[in-house]
Write a protein that holds these residues in place. Structure first.
Motif, PDB file in Angstrom:
ATOM      1  N   SER A 207       0.829  -1.199   0.000  1.00  0.00           N
ATOM      2  CA  SER A 207       0.000   0.000   0.000  1.00  0.00           C
ATOM      3  C   SER A 207       0.862   1.246   0.000  1.00  0.00           C
ATOM      4  O   SER A 207       2.048   1.206   0.337  1.00  0.00           O
ATOM      5  CB  SER A 207      -0.936   0.019   1.220  1.00  0.00           C
ATOM      6  OG  SER A 207      -0.183   0.069   2.427  1.00  0.00           O
ATOM      7  N   THR A 209       0.576   5.588   0.953  1.00  0.00           N
ATOM      8  CA  THR A 209      -0.177   6.682   1.549  1.00  0.00           C
ATOM      9  C   THR A 209       0.579   7.981   1.325  1.00  0.00           C
ATOM     10  O   THR A 209       1.721   8.124   1.778  1.00  0.00           O
ATOM     11  CB  THR A 209      -0.380   6.486   3.066  1.00  0.00           C
ATOM     12  OG1 THR A 209      -0.921   5.190   3.314  1.00  0.00           O
ATOM     13  CG2 THR A 209      -1.317   7.552   3.626  1.00  0.00           C
ATOM     14  N   ARG A 212       0.347  14.400   3.720  1.00  0.00           N
ATOM     15  CA  ARG A 212      -0.615  15.490   3.608  1.00  0.00           C
ATOM     16  C   ARG A 212       0.055  16.802   3.190  1.00  0.00           C
ATOM     17  O   ARG A 212       1.240  17.000   3.356  1.00  0.00           O
ATOM     18  CB  ARG A 212      -1.355  15.689   4.934  1.00  0.00           C
ATOM     19  CG  ARG A 212      -2.295  14.544   5.259  1.00  0.00           C
ATOM     20  CD  ARG A 212      -3.099  14.805   6.517  1.00  0.00           C
ATOM     21  NE  ARG A 212      -4.062  13.730   6.723  1.00  0.00           N
ATOM     22  CZ  ARG A 212      -5.275  13.697   6.194  1.00  0.00           C
ATOM     23  NH1 ARG A 212      -5.682  14.702   5.429  1.00  0.00           N
ATOM     24  NH2 ARG A 212      -6.093  12.684   6.420  1.00  0.00           N
ATOM     25  N   ALA A 227       5.402  10.481   0.138  1.00  0.00           N
ATOM     26  CA  ALA A 227       4.515   9.362   0.442  1.00  0.00           C
ATOM     27  C   ALA A 227       5.263   8.328   1.266  1.00  0.00           C
ATOM     28  O   ALA A 227       6.496   8.305   1.294  1.00  0.00           O
ATOM     29  CB  ALA A 227       3.977   8.725  -0.835  1.00  0.00           C
ATOM     30  N   SER A 334      -3.774   8.708  -3.969  1.00  0.00           N
ATOM     31  CA  SER A 334      -3.868   9.026  -2.544  1.00  0.00           C
ATOM     32  C   SER A 334      -3.988  10.528  -2.326  1.00  0.00           C
ATOM     33  O   SER A 334      -4.802  10.989  -1.514  1.00  0.00           O
ATOM     34  CB  SER A 334      -2.646   8.476  -1.801  1.00  0.00           C
ATOM     35  OG  SER A 334      -2.728   8.731  -0.420  1.00  0.00           O
ATOM     36  N   PHE A 339      -5.818  11.697   0.851  1.00  0.00           N
ATOM     37  CA  PHE A 339      -4.648  11.080   1.473  1.00  0.00           C
ATOM     38  C   PHE A 339      -4.980   9.743   2.119  1.00  0.00           C
ATOM     39  O   PHE A 339      -4.354   9.325   3.085  1.00  0.00           O
ATOM     40  CB  PHE A 339      -4.011  12.045   2.487  1.00  0.00           C
ATOM     41  CG  PHE A 339      -3.749  13.394   1.896  1.00  0.00           C
ATOM     42  CD1 PHE A 339      -2.694  13.595   1.037  1.00  0.00           C
ATOM     43  CD2 PHE A 339      -4.616  14.455   2.138  1.00  0.00           C
ATOM     44  CE1 PHE A 339      -2.481  14.824   0.438  1.00  0.00           C
ATOM     45  CE2 PHE A 339      -4.398  15.694   1.559  1.00  0.00           C
ATOM     46  CZ  PHE A 339      -3.335  15.884   0.708  1.00  0.00           C
ATOM     47  N   GLU A 340      -5.953   9.078   1.530  1.00  0.00           N
ATOM     48  CA  GLU A 340      -6.265   7.728   2.007  1.00  0.00           C
ATOM     49  C   GLU A 340      -5.198   6.758   1.537  1.00  0.00           C
ATOM     50  O   GLU A 340      -4.458   7.018   0.582  1.00  0.00           O
ATOM     51  CB  GLU A 340      -7.639   7.299   1.495  1.00  0.00           C
ATOM     52  CG  GLU A 340      -7.711   7.040   0.001  1.00  0.00           C
ATOM     53  CD  GLU A 340      -9.075   6.582  -0.450  1.00  0.00           C
ATOM     54  OE1 GLU A 340     -10.024   6.674   0.344  1.00  0.00           O
ATOM     55  OE2 GLU A 340      -9.203   6.124  -1.600  1.00  0.00           O
ATOM     56  N   THR A 341      -5.120   5.632   2.229  1.00  0.00           N
ATOM     57  CA  THR A 341      -4.182   4.573   1.858  1.00  0.00           C
ATOM     58  C   THR A 341      -4.707   3.853   0.622  1.00  0.00           C
ATOM     59  O   THR A 341      -5.870   3.442   0.577  1.00  0.00           O
ATOM     60  CB  THR A 341      -3.986   3.596   3.018  1.00  0.00           C
ATOM     61  OG1 THR A 341      -3.404   4.317   4.117  1.00  0.00           O
ATOM     62  CG2 THR A 341      -3.070   2.452   2.615  1.00  0.00           C
ATOM     63  N   GLU A 343      -4.318   0.687  -1.996  1.00  0.00           N
ATOM     64  CA  GLU A 343      -3.761  -0.627  -2.245  1.00  0.00           C
ATOM     65  C   GLU A 343      -3.086  -0.631  -3.616  1.00  0.00           C
ATOM     66  O   GLU A 343      -3.647  -0.141  -4.600  1.00  0.00           O
ATOM     67  CB  GLU A 343      -4.864  -1.679  -2.213  1.00  0.00           C
ATOM     68  CG  GLU A 343      -4.368  -3.085  -2.464  1.00  0.00           C
ATOM     69  CD  GLU A 343      -5.498  -4.109  -2.504  1.00  0.00           C
ATOM     70  OE1 GLU A 343      -5.201  -5.298  -2.736  1.00  0.00           O
ATOM     71  OE2 GLU A 343      -6.671  -3.712  -2.307  1.00  0.00           O
TER      72      GLU A 343
END
Length: 346
Positions: A207, A209, A212, A227, A334, A339-341, A343
């Motif tokens: 994954s 991420t 921010r 990231a 992301s 900024f979600e994780t 896959e």
């Protein structure tokens, strides 16, 4: 590998990076420039006159003319990323081998079109990530693969940044959403992500991420970002790329038995040998690696060896490019999804 026949290049576009590659091709023992195409024949002629192109190089006022030239075996494409899919696909369809500037595409869907065209025509594909071809890179990999000196890779950080001038921040194609919409992520982040994948034997992370608050310009193009990545076995990696920070070109890799550090990974600082540093059994060691030719010349030589071999194209470079693009896409997703994780799926 023994040198093969000389590969005749056509260059599509006359950007600064193309001027650099013209000199590189002139130094490669198995390459020559056969044709240059630009939006006007006058611009192509000026390019030939001002660079190391041979006097016999043909000049064209279009890219199509280069692709139609039977004396062109391969093309180098330094055009803005937004134009890559069109011209790389056409080049492959015309049976020209493809050396493509990075980032190779705006997304993996575009890259898949390019790679499908190359495979269908049986032509060689390679991206122009030159540091991969410096012998220092292989020497560093030897250290990372040594279970006694380095152990198991646990964590890694890569960084590439350079300070854009005020003019570049307004006018460089890398900050234009219609030309190179990936901005710093595509340009500098490509190198950082490639370094992380290289150290991890090109095993994709589980994954990604994005960090921010990336910095963007008024058009929304990324000027700096970063990231984190993680693998199922607990390995982690981070990177940072920027057009707003003074020059940095760093890799740090941390293992269970040692550490690797290099502070000029994309282009070795002037002078020989190219350095890297290890920490082994609590002892800091400086290493130096000589190169018989500059790394960009080694890239062209390797590409020409493969293109001129007469055998099936070497697919590893396409796989490496695609994995790099997959991670670029995941970081971009992301950023644009709060900024979600994300896959990572190959």
């Amino acid at each position: 590998m023994a040198e093969q026949r000389q590969i005749r290049f056509g260059i599509l576009g006359c950007a600064t990076v193309a001027r650099n590659l013209a000199r590189t091709i002139s130094l490669a023992p198995n390459a020559t420039i056969s044709a240059v195409g630009s939006r006007t024949a006058e611009k192509a002629a000026a390019f030939v006159a001002e660079t190391e192109c041979p006097a016999t190089a043909k000049v064209y006022g279009s890219y199509d003319a280069v692709l139609d030239d039977p004396d062109v075996d391969a093309v180098y494409i330094p055009l803005p990323t937004g134009l890559h899919v069109r011209w790389a696909v056409l080049a492959a369809q015309k049976k020209k081998h493809v050396l493509l500037e990075k980032p190779v595409a705006l997304n993996v869907a575009e890259l898949d079109q390019i790679l499908a065209a190359c495979e269908a025509s049986g032509v060689q594909f390679m991206d122009a990530t030159a540091w991969m071809h410096h012998p220092r890179t292989a020497k560093m990999k030897e250290f990372l693969s040594d279970p006694l000196r380095f152990g198991q890779l646990k964590s890694m950080h890569s960084m590439l940044s350079y300070m854009f001038s005020a003019d570049a921040l307004k006018n460089d194609i890398r900050v234009k959403p219609d030309l190179d919409g990936l901005g710093a992520l595509g340009d500098a982040g490509w190198y950082c992500i490639r370094a992380i994948l290289w150290a991890n034997d090109y095993e994709l992370p589980e994954s990604v991420t994005a960090l921010r608050d990336p910095e963007v310009n008024e058009a929304g193009v990324i000027l700096s970002c970063g990231a984190s990545m993680k693998w199922k076995d607990g390995r982690v990696a981070t990177f940072y790329c920027s057009f707003l920070t003074n020059m940095a070109s760093d890799i740090c890799a941390y293992g269970t038995a040692g550490k690797l550090r290099v502070h000029d990974f994309i282009i070795p600082f002037p002078g020989q040998p190219a350095p890297f540093y290890t920490l082994e059994s609590f002892r800091p060691i400086e290493h130096g690696v000589e190169a018989e030719l500059p790394q960009d010349v080694l890239l062209v030589r390797e590409f020409c060896n493969l293109a001129g071999s007469g055998g099936a194209p070497e697919k590893k470079w396409a796989v490496i490019s695609r994995k790099t693009q997959v991670v670029v896409d995941a970081v971009n997703a992301s950023i644009h999804n709060g900024f979600e994780t994300i896959e990572v799926v190959y």
